[in-house]
Scaffold this motif. Structure first.
Motif, PDB file in Angstrom:
ATOM      1  N   GLU A 210      18.826   1.092  63.138  1.00 57.30           N
ATOM      2  CA  GLU A 210      18.225   1.752  64.063  1.00 57.30           C
ATOM      3  C   GLU A 210      16.534   1.896  63.579  1.00 57.30           C
ATOM      4  O   GLU A 210      15.448   1.381  64.107  1.00 57.30           O
ATOM      5  CB  GLU A 210      18.672   2.529  65.312  1.00 57.30           C
ATOM      6  CG  GLU A 210      17.914   2.329  66.304  1.00 57.30           C
ATOM      7  CD  GLU A 210      18.956   3.085  67.356  1.00 57.30           C
ATOM      8  OE1 GLU A 210      18.703   4.375  66.591  1.00 57.30           O
ATOM      9  OE2 GLU A 210      19.115   3.045  68.392  1.00 57.30           O
ATOM     10  N   LEU A 211      16.949   2.266  62.911  1.00 59.62           N
ATOM     11  CA  LEU A 211      15.531   3.406  62.097  1.00 59.62           C
ATOM     12  C   LEU A 211      14.772   1.825  61.804  1.00 59.62           C
ATOM     13  O   LEU A 211      13.471   2.374  62.378  1.00 59.62           O
ATOM     14  CB  LEU A 211      15.508   4.092  61.405  1.00 59.62           C
ATOM     15  CG  LEU A 211      14.523   4.889  60.637  1.00 59.62           C
ATOM     16  CD1 LEU A 211      13.756   5.266  61.269  1.00 59.62           C
ATOM     17  CD2 LEU A 211      14.788   5.382  59.582  1.00 59.62           C
ATOM     18  N   THR A 220      12.424  -1.292  70.701  1.00 57.56           N
ATOM     19  CA  THR A 220      11.602  -0.064  70.809  1.00 57.56           C
ATOM     20  C   THR A 220      11.717   0.379  70.598  1.00 57.56           C
ATOM     21  O   THR A 220      13.658   1.071  71.058  1.00 57.56           O
ATOM     22  CB  THR A 220      11.514  -0.682  72.964  1.00 57.56           C
ATOM     23  OG1 THR A 220      10.635  -2.373  73.056  1.00 57.56           O
ATOM     24  CG2 THR A 220      10.321   0.359  73.355  1.00 57.56           C
ATOM     25  N   PRO A 221      11.397   1.680  70.980  1.00 55.50           N
ATOM     26  CA  PRO A 221      11.714   3.458  71.036  1.00 55.50           C
ATOM     27  C   PRO A 221      13.231   3.805  72.242  1.00 55.50           C
ATOM     28  O   PRO A 221      12.277   3.520  72.566  1.00 55.50           O
ATOM     29  CB  PRO A 221      10.996   3.868  70.142  1.00 55.50           C
ATOM     30  CG  PRO A 221      10.317   3.830  68.850  1.00 55.50           C
ATOM     31  CD  PRO A 221       9.898   2.284  70.676  1.00 55.50           C
ATOM     32  N   GLU A 222      13.418   4.119  72.010  1.00 56.69           N
ATOM     33  CA  GLU A 222      14.695   4.293  73.251  1.00 56.69           C
ATOM     34  C   GLU A 222      14.152   6.274  72.460  1.00 56.69           C
ATOM     35  O   GLU A 222      14.215   6.850  72.395  1.00 56.69           O
ATOM     36  CB  GLU A 222      15.858   4.394  72.807  1.00 56.69           C
ATOM     37  CG  GLU A 222      16.493   2.503  72.985  1.00 56.69           C
ATOM     38  CD  GLU A 222      17.660   2.977  72.530  1.00 56.69           C
ATOM     39  OE1 GLU A 222      18.439   3.610  73.039  1.00 56.69           O
ATOM     40  OE2 GLU A 222      18.166   1.683  72.999  1.00 56.69           O
ATOM     41  N   SER A 225      16.377   8.246  70.638  1.00 57.68           N
ATOM     42  CA  SER A 225      16.537   8.035  69.308  1.00 57.68           C
ATOM     43  C   SER A 225      16.347   9.194  68.281  1.00 57.68           C
ATOM     44  O   SER A 225      15.276   9.804  68.527  1.00 57.68           O
ATOM     45  CB  SER A 225      15.266   6.532  69.163  1.00 57.68           C
ATOM     46  OG  SER A 225      15.600   6.342  67.586  1.00 57.68           O
ATOM     47  N   PRO A 226      16.858   9.302  67.538  1.00 56.59           N
ATOM     48  CA  PRO A 226      16.895  10.772  66.483  1.00 56.59           C
ATOM     49  C   PRO A 226      15.172  10.421  65.640  1.00 56.59           C
ATOM     50  O   PRO A 226      14.686  11.461  64.671  1.00 56.59           O
ATOM     51  CB  PRO A 226      17.856  10.772  65.729  1.00 56.59           C
ATOM     52  CG  PRO A 226      18.629   9.499  65.478  1.00 56.59           C
ATOM     53  CD  PRO A 226      18.163   8.751  66.988  1.00 56.59           C
ATOM     54  N   GLY A 227      14.786   9.537  65.488  1.00 61.82           N
ATOM     55  CA  GLY A 227      13.662   9.676  64.775  1.00 61.82           C
ATOM     56  C   GLY A 227      13.957   9.344  63.319  1.00 61.82           C
ATOM     57  O   GLY A 227      14.855   9.401  62.930  1.00 61.82           O
ATOM     58  N   LEU A 228      12.850   9.168  62.513  1.00 64.20           N
ATOM     59  CA  LEU A 228      12.822   9.008  61.013  1.00 64.20           C
ATOM     60  C   LEU A 228      13.386  10.534  61.204  1.00 64.20           C
ATOM     61  O   LEU A 228      14.523  10.250  59.985  1.00 64.20           O
ATOM     62  CB  LEU A 228      11.435   8.879  60.409  1.00 64.20           C
ATOM     63  CG  LEU A 228      11.622   8.975  58.744  1.00 64.20           C
ATOM     64  CD1 LEU A 228      12.298   8.313  58.260  1.00 64.20           C
ATOM     65  CD2 LEU A 228      10.019   8.721  58.325  1.00 64.20           C
TER      66      LEU A 228
END
Length: 261
Positions: A210-211, A220-222, A225-228
């Motif tokens: 996902e990352l 598309t970022p949700e 999403s925890p992000g990087l």
């Protein structure tokens, strides 16, 4: 009678710096063996065939699909797991255990040092494979490799770290670590990781896939999403937990004699 003979010899004082140096030299020495490089060369040849069979022409989407969904989040973690588990089983052989346990090194420190040394060498091995993938991608003129490459490399580093730790845990538990790996892959990675809920965060490959999808512009970022930073933190936490459990088992387990269970 010599008075000195009535006293026990002085106890060797533990020195973690010396212990790390010894573990590193022993691990890196194996990395330099000709047999290791012959095995790596054979693996690279197979990887090249996989690349040529999975990527055609200058299709960037096809290359990203192969690199992110197959190479980084399937092939790399599987091989990192096998290498990590195998490295830990080598340390549980009777001859090695007898040597290790006579050194003045705490068992948890030994496991941590072995993991660090092994993971550094594994990162170097997989870096060679990654360079091969980039060279092949350049040869077929896949565009934007300067942008794509560092993001894929980040995913590879995270996968090697996480699944080396998991491999150490399974290798400490049993010589049949492949069975545990298959069960984990089926239940967590292929099962729980596909559930579109928060529970999917238990899957390290799902998190990395996902990352990479977000970083490479494929997803598309949700909002969830925890992000990087979040994904990196989850993977590092997974690594620390698996390594801590492996160290605890290694510390508590009776390791005299052959360890083949």
């Amino acid at each position: 009678m010599n008075p000195a003979a009535t006293f026990s010899p002085p106890r060797v004082v533990p020195n973690l710096a010396h212990a790390w140096g010894g573990v590193w030299r022993l691990t890196f020495r194996r990395f330099l063996l000709p047999g290791h490089w012959l095995t790596l060369a054979a693996g690279l040849a197979v990887l090249a065939l996989m690349f040529l069979g999975g990527v055609h022409g200058r299709d960037t989407d096809r290359f990203l699909g192969w690199a992110a969904d197959f190479y980084v989040t399937l092939l790399v973690p599987a091989l990192a797991f096998m290498a990590g588990a195998g490295a830990m089983r080598d340390e549980l052989k009777s001859g090695t255990v007898d040597y290790v346990l006579t050194r003045p090194v705490p068992r948890p420190a030994f496991v941590a040092f072995k993991f660090l040394a092994h993971t550094i060498c594994a990162q170097l091995d997989f870096l060679v494979a990654f360079v091969l993938v980039m060279v092949l991608a350049r040869a077929i003129q896949v565009p934007d490799l300067a942008t794509i490459g560092p993001k894929l490399l980040l995913g590879q580093v995270l996968m090697i770290t996480a699944f080396s730790g998991f491999g150490f845990l399974c290798g400490t538990i049993t010589s049949r670590y492949v069975v545990i790996g298959l069960v984990y892959a089926g239940v967590i990675e292929a099962g729980v990781g596909q559930i579109p809920t928060q529970v999917s965060k238990l899957s390290m490959t799902h998190q990395t896939r996902e990352l990479l999808g977000i970083l490479l512009g494929r997803l598309t970022p949700e909002a969830t999403s925890p992000g990087l930073a979040g994904t990196t933190g989850l993977i590092l936490a997974f690594t620390v937990v698996t390594l801590a459990v492996a160290a605890a088992i290694f510390t508590w387990r009776e390791l005299t004699g052959p360890a083949d269970s």
